[in-house]
Enzyme design. Structure first.
Site, PDB file in Angstrom:
ATOM      1  N   SER A 127       0.796  -1.222   0.000  1.00  0.00           N
ATOM      2  CA  SER A 127       0.000   0.000   0.000  1.00  0.00           C
ATOM      3  C   SER A 127       0.833   1.278   0.000  1.00  0.00           C
ATOM      4  O   SER A 127       0.335   2.328  -0.382  1.00  0.00           O
ATOM      5  CB  SER A 127      -0.959   0.002   1.182  1.00  0.00           C
ATOM      6  OG  SER A 127      -0.281  -0.285   2.377  1.00  0.00           O
ATOM      7  N   HIS A 168      -5.627  -3.931  -1.810  1.00  0.00           N
ATOM      8  CA  HIS A 168      -5.527  -2.870  -2.817  1.00  0.00           C
ATOM      9  C   HIS A 168      -5.555  -3.426  -4.248  1.00  0.00           C
ATOM     10  O   HIS A 168      -5.393  -2.673  -5.209  1.00  0.00           O
ATOM     11  CB  HIS A 168      -4.251  -2.049  -2.620  1.00  0.00           C
ATOM     12  CG  HIS A 168      -4.333  -1.118  -1.454  1.00  0.00           C
ATOM     13  ND1 HIS A 168      -4.914   0.124  -1.517  1.00  0.00           N
ATOM     14  CD2 HIS A 168      -3.916  -1.268  -0.174  1.00  0.00           C
ATOM     15  CE1 HIS A 168      -4.844   0.710  -0.338  1.00  0.00           C
ATOM     16  NE2 HIS A 168      -4.241  -0.112   0.494  1.00  0.00           N
ATOM     17  N   LYS A 228     -12.073  -0.666   0.271  1.00  0.00           N
ATOM     18  CA  LYS A 228     -11.296   0.047  -0.743  1.00  0.00           C
ATOM     19  C   LYS A 228     -12.103   0.132  -2.042  1.00  0.00           C
ATOM     20  O   LYS A 228     -13.068   0.858  -2.075  1.00  0.00           O
ATOM     21  CB  LYS A 228      -9.924  -0.588  -0.862  1.00  0.00           C
ATOM     22  CG  LYS A 228      -9.217  -0.218   0.444  1.00  0.00           C
ATOM     23  CD  LYS A 228      -7.898  -0.724   0.716  1.00  0.00           C
ATOM     24  CE  LYS A 228      -7.495  -0.182   2.090  1.00  0.00           C
ATOM     25  NZ  LYS A 228      -6.811  -1.138   2.916  1.00  0.00           N
TER      26      LYS A 228
HETATM   27  C1  LIG Z   1      -6.692  -1.560   4.284  1.00  0.00           C
HETATM   28  C2  LIG Z   1      -5.970  -2.815   4.418  1.00  0.00           C
HETATM   29  C3  LIG Z   1      -6.413  -3.809   5.291  1.00  0.00           C
HETATM   30  C4  LIG Z   1      -7.553  -3.587   6.248  1.00  0.00           C
HETATM   31  O1  LIG Z   1      -8.776  -3.610   5.607  1.00  0.00           O
HETATM   32  P1  LIG Z   1     -10.049  -2.913   6.272  1.00  0.00           P
HETATM   33  O2  LIG Z   1     -11.192  -3.601   5.630  1.00  0.00           O
HETATM   34  O3  LIG Z   1      -9.998  -1.462   5.961  1.00  0.00           O
HETATM   35  O4  LIG Z   1      -9.985  -3.181   7.743  1.00  0.00           O
HETATM   36  C5  LIG Z   1      -5.724  -4.991   5.319  1.00  0.00           C
HETATM   37  N1  LIG Z   1      -4.658  -5.210   4.519  1.00  0.00           N
HETATM   38  C6  LIG Z   1      -4.198  -4.267   3.675  1.00  0.00           C
HETATM   39  C7  LIG Z   1      -3.018  -4.554   2.818  1.00  0.00           C
HETATM   40  C8  LIG Z   1      -4.841  -3.041   3.599  1.00  0.00           C
HETATM   41  O5  LIG Z   1      -4.375  -2.106   2.766  1.00  0.00           O
END
Ligand SMILES: *Cc1c(COP(=O)(O)O)cnc(C)c1O
Length: 400
Positions: free
Chosen positions: A188, A216, A248
């Protein structure tokens, strides 16, 4: 010991330290919907730091599905899924997602964080080993920490280092019962991709499981946004657990684990975050189903994210910006030290552009950056305005 001492004084002291070192987090207030142009802190700005890659959070079909389901099912599920809250909509979402991901089964959770934390806490235990990329997401790190399994870290995306770790693990005495290799699909902070086919090959050689976090990647990679496993044309025999989030590209909230029927039954029966915490409201499940419908019927959104990404990346490179190792709609603008990243973010905010400086301790001290994220509904004119602001700002802070 001074018994009159304030037992929580250290909280304020720690916060003061964060403020002093410029590490305190102060989110801006979003005063309306999250869209390409949104109102934050009373100002209308172009948003270049949203996870809403397909802008589905405001899609009329998604919003309508949420409203309808609320009328029909009420505001909340009234319980954990494991007890009395497993509505028809939650189950339909599990099924629809599995179809979308072309997986034998899926289990949906309240958040992606809870999925990683809950499932990883159970897959391994004493006598097992987790092998983890050094830049994996915090929810993976936390999930693994909850176990008594051994853990080994390999260098970011470095398959030679992974092979070294696996070779060493193979000689461990007593032999490990189970080994899981765990990696983000898209990282990310850099927007780069895990070398998943090579990881799968190494795992197969040692009989290890592969767990990928595609937070992502979903909605962005693969056919119609089906994610990283689809992107690389890998099978469920090669990638054993595919985790994702609905916060996301899906534009809502929630998480999932997808893979074999056995993985799903295991997760349902063992994962504490699923068993012991309330279900998302039925309306959230309905909206997520509607988001899948949109993704299945309108692949133009996924194409537009990539068009916008290419457009932005090309122009920023031409201006002389260092955009790191981006392979996705996450485009870092490398700034070096934290001060430069913050100055640039502040400057473009003044020009009506909202981006986030990413600084230590999120990334190494000398690798501070601005993380730009492109969405499908950004127009070329909006992107041009963003690029123009970066051009002025980049010159001002001496980056270009
Ligand atoms: C955002 C994210 C999460 C967490 O997901 P949420 O549904 O927002 O709790 C887990 N792993 C990665 C790589 C992320 O970018």
């Amino acid at each position: 010991m001074n018994v009159k001492r304030n037992p929580i004084a250290y909280l304020g002291e720690e916060y003061e330290r964060l403020v002093r070192e410029g590490l305190a987090w102060e989110p801006r207030e979003l005063q309306g919907p999250n869209k390409p142009i949104s109102v934050f802190d009373g100002r209308e700005v172009l948003v270049l730091c949203s996870n809403n890659y397909l802008n589905l959070s405001t899609h009329p079909k998604v919003v309508e599905a949420m409203l309808e389901a609320t009328k029909k099912y009420g505001a909340g599920a009234g319980s954990d899924r494991s007890i009395a809250g497993d509505t028809t909509l939650h189950r339909e979402l599990d099924r629809r997602l599995a179809e979308f991901k072309d997986a034998p089964a899926s289990l949906t959770f309240q958040t992606g964080f809870m999925t990683n934390q809950g499932v990883l806490a159970q897959l391994g235990g004493k006598g097992d080993l987790y092998v983890s990329d050094e830049l994996n997401h915090g929810s993976i790190i936390d999930g693994i920490r909850l176990t008594k399994a051994d853990r080994a870290i390999f260098k970011h995306k470095d398959v030679d280092d992974l092979a070294r770790v696996m070779k060493e693990a193979a000689t461990h005495q007593p032999a490990y019962n189970h080994i899981w290799i765990v990696t983000d699909g898209v990282f990310s902070m850099d927007g780069d991709l895990a070398p998943l086919p090579e990881i799968a090959d190494i795992a197969a050689k040692y009989g290890a499981g592969v767990y990928v976090d595609d937070a992502h990647g979903e909605g962005v990679l693969g056919k119609g946004g089906r994610g990283i496993v689809n992107h690389f044309g890998l099978t469920r025999d090669q990638i054993h657990a595919e985790m994702g989030t609905f916060s996301k590209a899906f534009g809502i909230v929630g998480g999932h684990i997808s893979g074999s029927k056995e993985l799903i039954k295991f997760s349902m029966n063992k994962t504490r975050t699923w068993l012991l915490s309330g279900a998302v409201p039925p309306s959230v499940a309905a909206a997520t189903i509607a988001a899948i419908d949109v993704m299945e019927s309108d692949s133009r959104r996924v194409e537009r994210v990539w068009e916008n990404r290419e457009y932005f990346l090309d122009k920023m490179k031409a201006l002389g910006f260092d955009t790191g190792h981006s392979e996705t709609p996450i485009v870092p603008i490398m700034c070096g030290d934290s001060k430069t990243a913050k100055e640039l973010a502040d400057f473009v905010w003044g020009e009506g552009i909202y981006v986030l400086p990413i600084v230590y301790p999120m990334v190494a001290r000398n690798l501070a950056r601005i993380r730009v994220q492109l969405c499908s509904e950004h127009t070329k004119a909006q992107l041009d305005a963003g690029i123009e602001a970066f051009k002025k700002g980049g010159k001002k802070v001496g980056l270009i």
